[in-house]
Design a protein around this motif. Sequence first.
Motif, PDB file in Angstrom:
ATOM      1  N   PHE A 230       0.821  -1.222   0.000  1.00 28.96           N
ATOM      2  CA  PHE A 230       0.000   0.000   0.000  1.00 28.96           C
ATOM      3  C   PHE A 230       0.848   1.262   0.000  1.00 28.96           C
ATOM      4  O   PHE A 230       1.968   1.267   0.515  1.00 28.96           O
ATOM      5  N   LEU A 231       0.241   2.329  -0.547  1.00 31.98           N
ATOM      6  CA  LEU A 231       0.756   3.669  -0.310  1.00 31.98           C
ATOM      7  C   LEU A 231      -0.365   4.400   0.432  1.00 31.98           C
ATOM      8  O   LEU A 231      -1.453   4.588  -0.109  1.00 31.98           O
ATOM      9  N   VAL A 232      -0.086   4.748   1.676  1.00 34.88           N
ATOM     10  CA  VAL A 232      -1.117   5.215   2.596  1.00 34.88           C
ATOM     11  C   VAL A 232      -0.945   6.712   2.833  1.00 34.88           C
ATOM     12  O   VAL A 232       0.162   7.169   3.127  1.00 34.88           O
ATOM     13  N   GLY A 233      -2.028   7.468   2.732  1.00 33.16           N
ATOM     14  CA  GLY A 233      -1.973   8.894   3.026  1.00 33.16           C
ATOM     15  C   GLY A 233      -2.419   9.158   4.455  1.00 33.16           C
ATOM     16  O   GLY A 233      -1.661   8.963   5.403  1.00 33.16           O
ATOM     17  N   GLY A 234      -3.668   9.581   4.601  1.00 30.97           N
ATOM     18  CA  GLY A 234      -4.197   9.998   5.905  1.00 30.97           C
ATOM     19  C   GLY A 234      -3.905   9.036   7.047  1.00 30.97           C
ATOM     20  O   GLY A 234      -3.477   9.455   8.133  1.00 30.97           O
ATOM     21  N   ALA A 235      -4.117   7.735   6.808  1.00 32.80           N
ATOM     22  CA  ALA A 235      -3.944   6.760   7.896  1.00 32.80           C
ATOM     23  C   ALA A 235      -2.480   6.551   8.272  1.00 32.80           C
ATOM     24  O   ALA A 235      -2.185   5.962   9.314  1.00 32.80           O
ATOM     25  N   SER A 236      -1.553   7.060   7.445  1.00 29.08           N
ATOM     26  CA  SER A 236      -0.130   6.884   7.799  1.00 29.08           C
ATOM     27  C   SER A 236       0.298   7.855   8.896  1.00 29.08           C
ATOM     28  O   SER A 236       1.397   7.760   9.434  1.00 29.08           O
ATOM     29  N   LEU A 237      -0.595   8.803   9.225  1.00 26.87           N
ATOM     30  CA  LEU A 237      -0.303   9.757  10.302  1.00 26.87           C
ATOM     31  C   LEU A 237      -0.917   9.293  11.618  1.00 26.87           C
ATOM     32  O   LEU A 237      -0.839   9.991  12.627  1.00 26.87           O
ATOM     33  N   LYS A 238      -1.524   8.115  11.596  1.00 22.62           N
ATOM     34  CA  LYS A 238      -2.252   7.626  12.776  1.00 22.62           C
ATOM     35  C   LYS A 238      -1.728   6.256  13.206  1.00 22.62           C
ATOM     36  O   LYS A 238      -1.116   5.538  12.405  1.00 22.62           O
ATOM     37  N   PRO A 239      -2.032   5.872  14.471  1.00 22.10           N
ATOM     38  CA  PRO A 239      -1.557   4.563  14.946  1.00 22.10           C
ATOM     39  C   PRO A 239      -2.027   3.389  14.081  1.00 22.10           C
ATOM     40  O   PRO A 239      -1.373   2.348  14.035  1.00 22.10           O
ATOM     41  N   PHE A 241      -1.677   2.930  11.139  1.00 19.74           N
ATOM     42  CA  PHE A 241      -0.655   2.596  10.137  1.00 19.74           C
ATOM     43  C   PHE A 241       0.030   1.275  10.518  1.00 19.74           C
ATOM     44  O   PHE A 241       0.419   0.492   9.645  1.00 19.74           O
ATOM     45  N   ILE A 242       0.151   1.038  11.813  1.00 20.67           N
ATOM     46  CA  ILE A 242       0.778  -0.203  12.292  1.00 20.67           C
ATOM     47  C   ILE A 242      -0.049  -1.425  11.854  1.00 20.67           C
ATOM     48  O   ILE A 242       0.503  -2.441  11.425  1.00 20.67           O
ATOM     49  N   ASP A 243      -1.387  -1.297  11.942  1.00 16.00           N
ATOM     50  CA  ASP A 243      -2.244  -2.412  11.502  1.00 16.00           C
ATOM     51  C   ASP A 243      -2.074  -2.657  10.006  1.00 16.00           C
ATOM     52  O   ASP A 243      -2.136  -3.791   9.539  1.00 16.00           O
ATOM     53  N   ILE A 244      -1.875  -1.568   9.271  1.00 14.38           N
ATOM     54  CA  ILE A 244      -1.692  -1.709   7.818  1.00 14.38           C
ATOM     55  C   ILE A 244      -0.370  -2.440   7.539  1.00 14.38           C
ATOM     56  O   ILE A 244      -0.306  -3.324   6.685  1.00 14.38           O
ATOM     57  N   ILE A 245       0.674  -2.097   8.282  1.00  7.79           N
ATOM     58  CA  ILE A 245       1.961  -2.802   8.118  1.00  7.79           C
ATOM     59  C   ILE A 245       1.770  -4.294   8.414  1.00  7.79           C
ATOM     60  O   ILE A 245       2.262  -5.169   7.695  1.00  7.79           O
ATOM     61  N   LYS A 246       0.994  -4.575   9.472  1.00 10.38           N
ATOM     62  CA  LYS A 246       0.801  -5.969   9.870  1.00 10.38           C
ATOM     63  C   LYS A 246       0.007  -6.782   8.849  1.00 10.38           C
ATOM     64  O   LYS A 246       0.059  -8.010   8.853  1.00 10.38           O
ATOM     65  N   SER A 247      -0.726  -6.086   7.965  1.00  9.62           N
ATOM     66  CA  SER A 247      -1.498  -6.838   6.972  1.00  9.62           C
ATOM     67  C   SER A 247      -0.582  -7.523   5.952  1.00  9.62           C
ATOM     68  O   SER A 247      -1.059  -8.289   5.101  1.00  9.62           O
ATOM     69  N   ALA A 248       0.711  -7.285   6.066  1.00  9.78           N
ATOM     70  CA  ALA A 248       1.699  -7.994   5.215  1.00  9.78           C
ATOM     71  C   ALA A 248       1.616  -9.500   5.397  1.00  9.78           C
ATOM     72  O   ALA A 248       1.982 -10.257   4.500  1.00  9.78           O
ATOM     73  N   THR A 249       1.132  -9.951   6.554  1.00  4.61           N
ATOM     74  CA  THR A 249       1.130 -11.396   6.823  1.00  4.61           C
ATOM     75  C   THR A 249      -0.203 -12.061   6.467  1.00  4.61           C
ATOM     76  O   THR A 249      -0.353 -13.262   6.665  1.00  4.61           O
ATOM     77  N   VAL A 250      -1.150 -11.283   5.951  1.00  6.34           N
ATOM     78  CA  VAL A 250      -2.437 -11.872   5.541  1.00  6.34           C
ATOM     79  C   VAL A 250      -2.184 -12.870   4.400  1.00  6.34           C
ATOM     80  O   VAL A 250      -1.413 -12.590   3.481  1.00  6.34           O
ATOM     81  N   LYS A 251      -2.837 -14.015   4.507  1.00  3.25           N
ATOM     82  CA  LYS A 251      -2.657 -15.065   3.498  1.00  3.25           C
ATOM     83  C   LYS A 251      -3.302 -14.636   2.176  1.00  3.25           C
ATOM     84  O   LYS A 251      -4.403 -14.117   2.154  1.00  3.25           O
ATOM     85  N   LYS A 252      -2.565 -14.848   1.086  1.00  2.00           N
ATOM     86  CA  LYS A 252      -3.101 -14.501  -0.242  1.00  2.00           C
ATOM     87  C   LYS A 252      -4.201 -15.477  -0.655  1.00  2.00           C
ATOM     88  O   LYS A 252      -4.120 -16.668  -0.346  1.00  2.00           O
ATOM     89  N   GLU A 253      -5.201 -14.957  -1.374  1.00  2.00           N
ATOM     90  CA  GLU A 253      -6.280 -15.819  -1.873  1.00  2.00           C
ATOM     91  C   GLU A 253      -5.766 -16.790  -2.913  1.00  2.00           C
ATOM     92  O   GLU A 253      -4.851 -16.453  -3.655  1.00  2.00           O
TER      93      GLU A 253
END
Length: 253
Positions: A230-239, A241-253
Amino acid sequence: MARKFFVGGNWKCNGTTEEVKKIVTILNEAEVPSEDVVEVVVSPPFVFLPKVKGILRPDFQVAAQNCWVRKGGAFTGEVSAEMLVNLCVPWVILGHSERRSLLHESNEFVGDKVAYALSQGLKVIACIGETLEQRESGSTMDVVAAQTKAIADKVTNWANVVLAYEPVWAIGTGKVATPAQAQEVHLELRKWLHDNVSADVAASTRIIYGGSVNGANCKELSAKPDVDGFLVGGASLKPEFIDIIKSATVKKE
Ligand SMILES: O=C(CO)COP(=O)(O)O
């Protein structure tokens, strides 16, 4: 070839010294998957780059939000690729839709910028994306293909390029593309790279999505096979953003 998940935080023209310190503290204290799993790059405004680079955890990197199209010189108000290299800033975002529309950066100008930044040793997050009008008239693929072609015409080595698909109608609007919409365009872009650049570049280039990504919608998006981050705008200024980083481990369909 496995494509490492990539999460960029584009802070745009936001922040004070105090706010920047707060954001970096949140990033530095967060427990996130290792560098082997996710590449995290935050992009503060130019004036905060040295400060952020100096205090940011070593497993995260920084990006500038723009740079000049050629070697520096008599270009008042611009910042050159050479300067970013001199400051050890490894990444730069180029061709963001806000610059394309507000500052009239053309496809060709963006292509020249990408090529010059790469030639100086920078890594580039190259942004493309259609407007609402273009989507509604059915020209999404033509628009993003033309934007990508202007880059491909000038670039021979794609190893240091991340392609950011950011539909303009989804940026800052809270109107995120559905996972199916994002996947459809990413897959088409990969096919375009396959047919017009090479099979290797298509397989290895990360195509990331941007536009109203947040902590709640990132998991569904990251499950899509061709969404490489992702390239994150508004949510990258908020906590979140950490959840978005963690979505790296979500299993691909
Ligand atoms: O433009 C963007 C990132 O470059 C996306 O912005 P938002 O996440 O605020 O919609």
